[in-house]
Design an enzyme around this catalytic site. Structure first.
Site, PDB file in Angstrom:
ATOM      1  N   LYS A   1       2.498  12.440   3.051  1.00  0.00           N
ATOM      2  CA  LYS A   1       2.202  13.005   4.663  1.00  0.00           C
ATOM      3  C   LYS A   1       2.802  13.797   5.110  1.00  0.00           C
ATOM      4  O   LYS A   1       4.201  13.116   6.064  1.00  0.00           O
ATOM      5  CB  LYS A   1       2.331  11.451   4.787  1.00  0.00           C
ATOM      6  CG  LYS A   1       1.355  10.566   4.956  1.00  0.00           C
ATOM      7  CD  LYS A   1       0.974   8.939   5.155  1.00  0.00           C
ATOM      8  CE  LYS A   1       0.208   8.034   4.734  1.00  0.00           C
ATOM      9  NZ  LYS A   1       0.059   8.195   3.804  1.00  0.00           N
TER      10      LYS A   1
HETATM   11  O1  S5P Z   1      -3.955   5.232   6.755  1.00  0.00           O
HETATM   12  C1  S5P Z   1      -3.746   5.243   5.997  1.00  0.00           C
HETATM   13  C2  S5P Z   1      -3.510   6.511   4.929  1.00  0.00           C
HETATM   14  C3  S5P Z   1      -3.651   6.045   3.884  1.00  0.00           C
HETATM   15  S1  S5P Z   1      -3.199   8.280   2.768  1.00  0.00           S
HETATM   16  N1  S5P Z   1      -3.787   4.125   5.513  1.00  0.00           N
HETATM   17  C4  S5P Z   1      -3.278   4.186   3.731  1.00  0.00           C
HETATM   18  O2  S5P Z   1      -3.099   3.049   3.355  1.00  0.00           O
HETATM   19  N2  S5P Z   1      -3.060   5.102   2.957  1.00  0.00           N
HETATM   20  C5  S5P Z   1      -2.833   4.828   1.351  1.00  0.00           C
HETATM   21  O3  S5P Z   1      -3.483   4.634   0.775  1.00  0.00           O
HETATM   22  C6  S5P Z   1      -1.577   4.537   1.189  1.00  0.00           C
HETATM   23  O4  S5P Z   1       0.037   4.906   1.525  1.00  0.00           O
HETATM   24  C7  S5P Z   1      -1.982   3.547  -0.719  1.00  0.00           C
HETATM   25  O5  S5P Z   1      -0.981   4.554  -1.235  1.00  0.00           O
HETATM   26  C8  S5P Z   1      -3.084   3.568  -0.265  1.00  0.00           C
HETATM   27  C9  S5P Z   1      -4.296   1.954   0.171  1.00  0.00           C
HETATM   28  O6  S5P Z   1      -3.401   1.188  -1.060  1.00  0.00           O
HETATM   29  P1  S5P Z   1      -4.204  -0.705  -1.084  1.00  0.00           P
HETATM   30  O7  S5P Z   1      -2.809  -0.690  -1.952  1.00  0.00           O
HETATM   31  O8  S5P Z   1      -3.990  -0.615   0.535  1.00  0.00           O
HETATM   32  O9  S5P Z   1      -5.515  -0.219  -1.132  1.00  0.00           O
END
Ligand code: S5P
Length: 266
Positions: free
Chosen positions: A93
């Site tokens: 990011k």
């Molecule tokens: O808006 C966002 C953008 C990203 S890149 N929301 C997110 O959650 N992410 C990323 O996606 C976050 O940094 C994490 O690595 C992943 C989601 O993880 P989860 O465990 O919630 O599925």
């Protein structure tokens, strides 16, 4: 199935070789899953690739959250990712001015040398994309930028007018591989797809087979619905790496995403 058949217009209109490579791998594995490998030990990361590599099409990392990171172990990890036929996507990011983003591609982690994709916010203006592209060029490599057009976290400030500008600027830039969209809200995602058109990718975090609120403001939507609404890749973290059986979970997300693609084109 051939990628052209599975992906339809997205395959025909794609101009990025990386996007084609992703679509080929996704078709071979019948999986539109990018694993968010958010584990903080190298051993945990290696285990994850071993367990789920065959069911995921890309690997997303946060290189700066690993406790026992070393240059050698990371190279080894990237090698394992390549062997598993995975694009490597560092979710850094970036958001600074162009020349600093270029410099941040180097440094201790040397992201430019092993990443195929990185994320960036366009808040500082379009030069961030040129800076990141210059970073890859500095080591004779190329890569693609995923711009954050929407986010999955509640209360985020990426309002529709901002999203629209990010898409307008990003869609015209060859260095932009695509956009991060909000996987938890299919209607927002449909709007994003209409604005983006068919050429660029939309990848979406905020998906989980257990739909609803996640930890600390994260929101989750259904993986199949996200793909039907226009997502080309579902980014799944805890749904896989925190599952009792990550391999089984990864296979389930792969199936859900592939079903979505068949539905979308069917
Ligand atoms: O808006 C966002 C953008 C990203 S890149 N929301 C997110 O959650 N992410 C990323 O996606 C976050 O940094 C994490 O690595 C992943 C989601 O993880 P989860 O465990 O919630 O599925």
């Amino acid at each position: 199935m051939e990628p052209s058949e599975a992906w339809g217009e997205r395959w025909q209109k794609a101009t990025s070789p990386l996007a084609k490579r992703y679509m080929e791998v996704a078709t071979t594995k019948q999986s539109l899953v990018c694993l968010a490998a958010d584990r903080n030990t190298m051993a945990g990361l290696f285990r994850l690739i071993d367990e789920v590599g065959e069911h995921v099409a890309a690997l997303k990392t946060h290189v700066d959250l690993v406790d026992d990171w070393t240059r050698e172990s990371w190279s080894e990890f990237c090698r394992a990712a390549h062997e598993a036929n995975l694009l490597i996507f560092e979710d850094r990011k970036f958001a600074d001015i162009g020349k600093i983003s270029r410099a941040q591609m180097a440094g201790i982690y040397d992201i430019r040398s092993w990443s195929d994709l990185v994320t960036a916010h366009l808040i500082s203006g379009p030069d961030v994309v040129d800076g990141l592209q210059a970073g890859w060029s500095d080591v004779g490599r190329s890569g693609g930028v995923l711009l954050l057009a929407q986010m999955s976290s509640r209360g985020n400030l990426l309002h529709p007018a901002y999203t629209e500008e990010v898409v307008a600027k990003g869609a015209a830039h060859a260095g932009v591989f695509g956009f991060i969209g909000n996987g938890s809200r299919p209607t927002e995602l449909q709007t994003l797809r209409t604005a983006v058109g068919e050429e660029k990718m939309i990848w979406t975090p905020g998906v989980n087979l257990a739909v609803g609120d996640g930890e600390m403001g994260q929101r989750y939507g259904d993986p199949t619905e996200a793909v039907v609404a226009g997502s080309d890749c579902i980014i799944v973290g805890s749904g896989i790496h925190k599952a009792d059986d990550p391999q089984h979970a990864a296979a389930a997300y792969a199936r859900a995403s592939w079903d979505g693609l068949l539905k979308r084109n069917g």
